[in-house]
Design a protein around this motif. Structure first.
Motif, PDB file in Angstrom:
ATOM      1  N   LYS A   7       0.714  -1.348  -0.102  1.00  0.00           N
ATOM      2  CA  LYS A   7       0.108   0.028   0.073  1.00  0.00           C
ATOM      3  C   LYS A   7       0.810   1.314  -0.039  1.00  0.00           C
ATOM      4  O   LYS A   7       0.624   2.210  -0.912  1.00  0.00           O
ATOM      5  CB  LYS A   7      -0.827   0.011   1.155  1.00  0.00           C
ATOM      6  CG  LYS A   7      -1.757   1.181   1.370  1.00  0.00           C
ATOM      7  CD  LYS A   7      -2.626   1.166   2.748  1.00  0.00           C
ATOM      8  CE  LYS A   7      -3.447   2.464   2.979  1.00  0.00           C
ATOM      9  NZ  LYS A   7      -3.949   2.301   4.220  1.00  0.00           N
ATOM     10  N   THR A   8       1.932   1.098   0.753  1.00  0.00           N
ATOM     11  CA  THR A   8       2.778   2.314   0.800  1.00  0.00           C
ATOM     12  C   THR A   8       3.510   2.710  -0.517  1.00  0.00           C
ATOM     13  O   THR A   8       3.734   3.708  -0.893  1.00  0.00           O
ATOM     14  CB  THR A   8       3.960   2.324   2.021  1.00  0.00           C
ATOM     15  OG1 THR A   8       3.231   2.080   3.081  1.00  0.00           O
ATOM     16  CG2 THR A   8       5.033   3.320   2.062  1.00  0.00           C
ATOM     17  N   PHE A  88      -6.352   6.797   4.275  1.00  0.00           N
ATOM     18  CA  PHE A  88      -5.978   6.607   3.025  1.00  0.00           C
ATOM     19  C   PHE A  88      -5.892   5.228   2.489  1.00  0.00           C
ATOM     20  O   PHE A  88      -5.647   4.141   3.331  1.00  0.00           O
ATOM     21  CB  PHE A  88      -4.431   7.085   2.961  1.00  0.00           C
ATOM     22  CG  PHE A  88      -4.292   8.495   3.244  1.00  0.00           C
ATOM     23  CD1 PHE A  88      -4.270   9.428   2.114  1.00  0.00           C
ATOM     24  CD2 PHE A  88      -4.147   9.135   4.364  1.00  0.00           C
ATOM     25  CE1 PHE A  88      -4.118  10.906   2.287  1.00  0.00           C
ATOM     26  CE2 PHE A  88      -3.938  10.508   4.651  1.00  0.00           C
ATOM     27  CZ  PHE A  88      -4.066  11.342   3.660  1.00  0.00           C
ATOM     28  N   GLY A  89      -6.255   4.716   1.524  1.00  0.00           N
ATOM     29  CA  GLY A  89      -6.430   3.782   0.732  1.00  0.00           C
ATOM     30  C   GLY A  89      -5.206   3.388  -0.083  1.00  0.00           C
ATOM     31  O   GLY A  89      -4.118   4.375  -0.314  1.00  0.00           O
ATOM     32  N   TRP A  90      -5.437   2.671  -1.184  1.00  0.00           N
ATOM     33  CA  TRP A  90      -4.397   2.179  -2.138  1.00  0.00           C
ATOM     34  C   TRP A  90      -4.402   3.517  -3.342  1.00  0.00           C
ATOM     35  O   TRP A  90      -5.478   3.929  -3.607  1.00  0.00           O
ATOM     36  CB  TRP A  90      -4.748   0.915  -2.993  1.00  0.00           C
ATOM     37  CG  TRP A  90      -4.478  -0.270  -1.855  1.00  0.00           C
ATOM     38  CD1 TRP A  90      -5.252  -0.567  -0.945  1.00  0.00           C
ATOM     39  CD2 TRP A  90      -3.409  -1.021  -1.903  1.00  0.00           C
ATOM     40  NE1 TRP A  90      -4.777  -1.667  -0.120  1.00  0.00           N
ATOM     41  CE2 TRP A  90      -3.475  -2.073  -0.971  1.00  0.00           C
ATOM     42  CE3 TRP A  90      -2.463  -1.268  -2.851  1.00  0.00           C
ATOM     43  CZ2 TRP A  90      -2.721  -3.065  -0.680  1.00  0.00           C
ATOM     44  CZ3 TRP A  90      -1.501  -2.349  -2.577  1.00  0.00           C
ATOM     45  CH2 TRP A  90      -1.622  -3.539  -1.430  1.00  0.00           C
ATOM     46  N   LYS A  91      -3.258   3.770  -4.029  1.00  0.00           N
ATOM     47  CA  LYS A  91      -3.183   4.658  -5.068  1.00  0.00           C
ATOM     48  C   LYS A  91      -3.609   5.933  -4.528  1.00  0.00           C
ATOM     49  O   LYS A  91      -4.408   6.622  -5.350  1.00  0.00           O
ATOM     50  CB  LYS A  91      -3.748   4.153  -6.394  1.00  0.00           C
ATOM     51  CG  LYS A  91      -3.121   2.979  -7.028  1.00  0.00           C
ATOM     52  CD  LYS A  91      -3.872   2.390  -7.991  1.00  0.00           C
ATOM     53  CE  LYS A  91      -3.241   1.192  -8.662  1.00  0.00           C
ATOM     54  NZ  LYS A  91      -3.913   0.808 -10.159  1.00  0.00           N
ATOM     55  N   GLY A  92      -3.517   6.454  -3.448  1.00  0.00           N
ATOM     56  CA  GLY A  92      -4.004   7.624  -3.086  1.00  0.00           C
ATOM     57  C   GLY A  92      -5.374   8.041  -2.664  1.00  0.00           C
ATOM     58  O   GLY A  92      -5.869   9.045  -2.450  1.00  0.00           O
ATOM     59  N   LEU A  99     -11.742  14.933   4.889  1.00  0.00           N
ATOM     60  CA  LEU A  99     -10.555  15.187   4.067  1.00  0.00           C
ATOM     61  C   LEU A  99     -10.857  15.373   2.695  1.00  0.00           C
ATOM     62  O   LEU A  99     -10.003  16.275   2.030  1.00  0.00           O
ATOM     63  CB  LEU A  99      -9.764  14.001   4.552  1.00  0.00           C
ATOM     64  CG  LEU A  99      -8.257  13.858   3.966  1.00  0.00           C
ATOM     65  CD1 LEU A  99      -7.513  15.004   4.957  1.00  0.00           C
ATOM     66  CD2 LEU A  99      -7.694  12.684   4.604  1.00  0.00           C
ATOM     67  N   GLN A 100     -11.580  14.829   2.074  1.00  0.00           N
ATOM     68  CA  GLN A 100     -11.971  14.804   0.567  1.00  0.00           C
ATOM     69  C   GLN A 100     -12.503  16.353   0.093  1.00  0.00           C
ATOM     70  O   GLN A 100     -12.164  16.767  -0.695  1.00  0.00           O
ATOM     71  CB  GLN A 100     -12.909  13.758   0.059  1.00  0.00           C
ATOM     72  CG  GLN A 100     -12.970  13.916  -1.400  1.00  0.00           C
ATOM     73  CD  GLN A 100     -11.776  13.647  -2.257  1.00  0.00           C
ATOM     74  OE1 GLN A 100     -10.974  12.747  -1.783  1.00  0.00           O
ATOM     75  NE2 GLN A 100     -11.397  14.431  -2.992  1.00  0.00           N
ATOM     76  N   LEU A 121       0.900  13.321   4.612  1.00  0.00           N
ATOM     77  CA  LEU A 121       0.938  14.528   4.340  1.00  0.00           C
ATOM     78  C   LEU A 121       1.299  15.186   3.090  1.00  0.00           C
ATOM     79  O   LEU A 121       0.696  16.099   2.633  1.00  0.00           O
ATOM     80  CB  LEU A 121       2.046  15.174   5.549  1.00  0.00           C
ATOM     81  CG  LEU A 121       1.404  15.170   6.979  1.00  0.00           C
ATOM     82  CD1 LEU A 121       2.632  15.413   7.843  1.00  0.00           C
ATOM     83  CD2 LEU A 121       0.312  16.145   7.075  1.00  0.00           C
ATOM     84  N   LYS A 122       2.500  14.645   2.512  1.00  0.00           N
ATOM     85  CA  LYS A 122       2.834  14.646   1.047  1.00  0.00           C
ATOM     86  C   LYS A 122       1.709  14.416  -0.006  1.00  0.00           C
ATOM     87  O   LYS A 122       1.632  15.275  -0.846  1.00  0.00           O
ATOM     88  CB  LYS A 122       4.042  13.890   0.806  1.00  0.00           C
ATOM     89  CG  LYS A 122       5.416  14.368   1.452  1.00  0.00           C
ATOM     90  CD  LYS A 122       6.376  13.251   1.073  1.00  0.00           C
ATOM     91  CE  LYS A 122       7.695  13.730   1.767  1.00  0.00           C
ATOM     92  NZ  LYS A 122       8.804  12.907   1.383  1.00  0.00           N
ATOM     93  N   LEU A 123       1.081  13.290   0.393  1.00  0.00           N
ATOM     94  CA  LEU A 123      -0.148  13.291  -0.431  1.00  0.00           C
ATOM     95  C   LEU A 123      -1.272  14.520  -0.524  1.00  0.00           C
ATOM     96  O   LEU A 123      -1.802  14.669  -1.552  1.00  0.00           O
ATOM     97  CB  LEU A 123      -0.951  11.757  -0.190  1.00  0.00           C
ATOM     98  CG  LEU A 123      -0.244  10.514  -0.903  1.00  0.00           C
ATOM     99  CD1 LEU A 123      -0.830   9.196  -0.357  1.00  0.00           C
ATOM    100  CD2 LEU A 123      -0.355  10.663  -2.372  1.00  0.00           C
TER     101      LEU A 123
END
Length: 172
Positions: A7-8, A88-92, A99-100, A121-123
């Motif tokens: 996932k990461t 957070f899930g997969w692929k951002g 949050l969305q 945080l970067k995402l």
């Protein structure tokens, strides 16, 4: 644990894809809204961002602050817009509606006020639809349009520098 590593890796790949497509668009339109992403584990002085917003002549209802924490249980009730890595899930993919909503809003200026390296945080910084992004010096300079090198506890120096550079850029 094994799936968490995948996932990461998926989220890192997605972040790099976002940053490689990013186009910097700096114009001289006046700022009217401010978004702030910060790490709750590093700083707890949220009032400093309200003071900064008033110095930038932004109304109180046009500022939104969202905080990241590694331990949601200990900080859950002290701040209403708190999130962690489980949002957070997969692929951002964003699993948190609040949050969305923050990410969908097109702020005139986004301040990324964190120094610790958290992928989430970067995402958020990369996914934000903000027109102009300001941050503290980080390992990946592609995240922000303006990088101000200060220590995390020097919020007053950071605020002074933000006001100075936004004045030079004719955004205030």
């Amino acid at each position: 644990m094994f799936l968490k590593a995948f996932k990461t890796k998926s989220n890192k790949k997605y972040l790099n894809k976002l940053l490689s497509k990013r186009k910097v668009n700096v114009d001289n339109t006046k700022i009217k809204s401010l978004g702030v992403i910060l790490n709750f584990d590093e700083i707890e002085d949220f009032n400093a961002f309200n003071v900064l917003a008033s110095r930038l002549k932004i109304h109180a209802n046009k500022i939104k602050v969202i905080a990241y924490t590694t331990d949601l249980k200990s900080h859950g009730n002290s701040w209403d817009a708190c999130f962690n890595e489980k949002d957070f899930g997969w692929k951002g993919e964003i699993k948190n509606v609040e949050l969305q909503t923050f990410l969908d809003e097109s702020f005139d200026v986004l301040i990324s006020y964190y120094t610790q390296e958290h992928l989430e945080l970067k995402l958020l910084t990369a996914l934000s639809k903000s027109q102009f992004k300001i941050g503290i010096l980080q390992t990946d300079a592609r995240l922000n349009d303006l990088i101000i090198k200060t220590k995390i506890k020097e919020i007053n120096i950071f605020s002074d520098e933000v006001v100075k550079y936004l004045t030079v850029l004719n955004k205030i």
